[in-house]
Motif scaffolding. Sequence first.
Motif, PDB file in Angstrom:
ATOM      1  N   THR A  60       0.848  -1.191   0.000  1.00  0.00           N
ATOM      2  CA  THR A  60       0.000   0.000   0.000  1.00  0.00           C
ATOM      3  C   THR A  60       0.878   1.232   0.000  1.00  0.00           C
ATOM      4  O   THR A  60       2.029   1.194   0.417  1.00  0.00           O
ATOM      5  CB  THR A  60      -0.928   0.018   1.227  1.00  0.00           C
ATOM      6  OG1 THR A  60      -0.128  -0.039   2.409  1.00  0.00           O
ATOM      7  CG2 THR A  60      -1.900  -1.145   1.189  1.00  0.00           C
ATOM      8  N   SER A  61       0.315   2.311  -0.460  1.00  0.00           N
ATOM      9  CA  SER A  61       1.048   3.567  -0.505  1.00  0.00           C
ATOM     10  C   SER A  61       1.008   4.234   0.867  1.00  0.00           C
ATOM     11  O   SER A  61      -0.069   4.493   1.406  1.00  0.00           O
ATOM     12  CB  SER A  61       0.434   4.496  -1.548  1.00  0.00           C
ATOM     13  OG  SER A  61       1.170   5.693  -1.611  1.00  0.00           O
ATOM     14  N   ALA A  62       2.174   4.461   1.414  1.00  0.00           N
ATOM     15  CA  ALA A  62       2.317   5.171   2.684  1.00  0.00           C
ATOM     16  C   ALA A  62       3.532   6.068   2.525  1.00  0.00           C
ATOM     17  O   ALA A  62       4.668   5.617   2.695  1.00  0.00           O
ATOM     18  CB  ALA A  62       2.500   4.187   3.842  1.00  0.00           C
ATOM     19  N   PRO A  63       3.318   7.326   2.130  1.00  0.00           N
ATOM     20  CA  PRO A  63       4.439   8.223   1.837  1.00  0.00           C
ATOM     21  C   PRO A  63       5.498   8.218   2.938  1.00  0.00           C
ATOM     22  O   PRO A  63       5.202   8.361   4.118  1.00  0.00           O
ATOM     23  CB  PRO A  63       3.776   9.595   1.715  1.00  0.00           C
ATOM     24  CG  PRO A  63       2.365   9.284   1.312  1.00  0.00           C
ATOM     25  CD  PRO A  63       2.031   7.992   2.010  1.00  0.00           C
ATOM     26  N   GLY A  64       6.731   7.994   2.512  1.00  0.00           N
ATOM     27  CA  GLY A  64       7.849   7.994   3.448  1.00  0.00           C
ATOM     28  C   GLY A  64       8.025   6.710   4.231  1.00  0.00           C
ATOM     29  O   GLY A  64       8.934   6.594   5.045  1.00  0.00           O
ATOM     30  N   VAL A  65       7.164   5.720   3.983  1.00  0.00           N
ATOM     31  CA  VAL A  65       7.248   4.462   4.719  1.00  0.00           C
ATOM     32  C   VAL A  65       7.464   3.321   3.722  1.00  0.00           C
ATOM     33  O   VAL A  65       6.662   3.134   2.809  1.00  0.00           O
ATOM     34  CB  VAL A  65       5.958   4.193   5.530  1.00  0.00           C
ATOM     35  CG1 VAL A  65       6.042   2.847   6.236  1.00  0.00           C
ATOM     36  CG2 VAL A  65       5.702   5.305   6.518  1.00  0.00           C
ATOM     37  N   ALA A  66       8.543   2.581   3.907  1.00  0.00           N
ATOM     38  CA  ALA A  66       8.820   1.435   3.046  1.00  0.00           C
ATOM     39  C   ALA A  66       8.347   0.166   3.747  1.00  0.00           C
ATOM     40  O   ALA A  66       8.411   0.061   4.966  1.00  0.00           O
ATOM     41  CB  ALA A  66      10.312   1.347   2.752  1.00  0.00           C
ATOM     42  N   HIS A  67       7.845  -0.760   2.957  1.00  0.00           N
ATOM     43  CA  HIS A  67       7.472  -2.077   3.466  1.00  0.00           C
ATOM     44  C   HIS A  67       8.693  -2.975   3.262  1.00  0.00           C
ATOM     45  O   HIS A  67       9.206  -3.064   2.151  1.00  0.00           O
ATOM     46  CB  HIS A  67       6.275  -2.634   2.695  1.00  0.00           C
ATOM     47  CG  HIS A  67       5.057  -1.781   2.800  1.00  0.00           C
ATOM     48  ND1 HIS A  67       4.066  -2.039   3.703  1.00  0.00           N
ATOM     49  CD2 HIS A  67       4.685  -0.658   2.130  1.00  0.00           C
ATOM     50  CE1 HIS A  67       3.111  -1.119   3.577  1.00  0.00           C
ATOM     51  NE2 HIS A  67       3.468  -0.272   2.633  1.00  0.00           N
TER      52      HIS A  67
END
Length: 188
Positions: free
Chosen positions: A116-123
Amino acid sequence: MRHILTICAFALIGVEWGCHVSAQDDVDRWRQSTWQIALDLNTPNLVPAAVQWTVLDNDPLADFSDSVRTSQSNYHSRLSGASDDTREKLIRLSEMTVNWDLGFRQVTGDKVYLLTSAPGVAHTFSSNSPAGKKWIVSKIVRLKGAPVCWCIPVAVETGKEVRVTLDEKNIFDLAAAFDNAIAQIDAK
């Protein structure tokens, strides 16, 4: 009584510190024994901002081409029965999508992930499988009404992290791959 409480307090602090050090050692050992991919989805035009993906050990393009080859007679038959250009485009898009997603048949459900897109957060994804060349591959999603996917080769090394961002600049050109597969078939 205060001496007993003080000794108990120091004992608890010692146990907690020991557990923290042990846990940190475990994390460090894990990082050194696995390869990691930090994955980010940066596609503001993708609604919903989510992609199903997996990591493959080999390039899925050969399987895609084989799937196109297997279904090509049905594809040509459906195209010849199309009543207009709009219907032809729909049949083409359908064939591309179905043939690409068929490549996921070999992937078990526990190996398909949701990004999912979470700006500034990498999975972060990690594995202790053999390092080397891998492919980050997504299922088809719609972006601005068009079917798109990602197929990104990465080289992973044990003990190292690779950062990858899925965005509109590195979308896999599925239409070109489909056309190339059809052209190879027609050339034979």
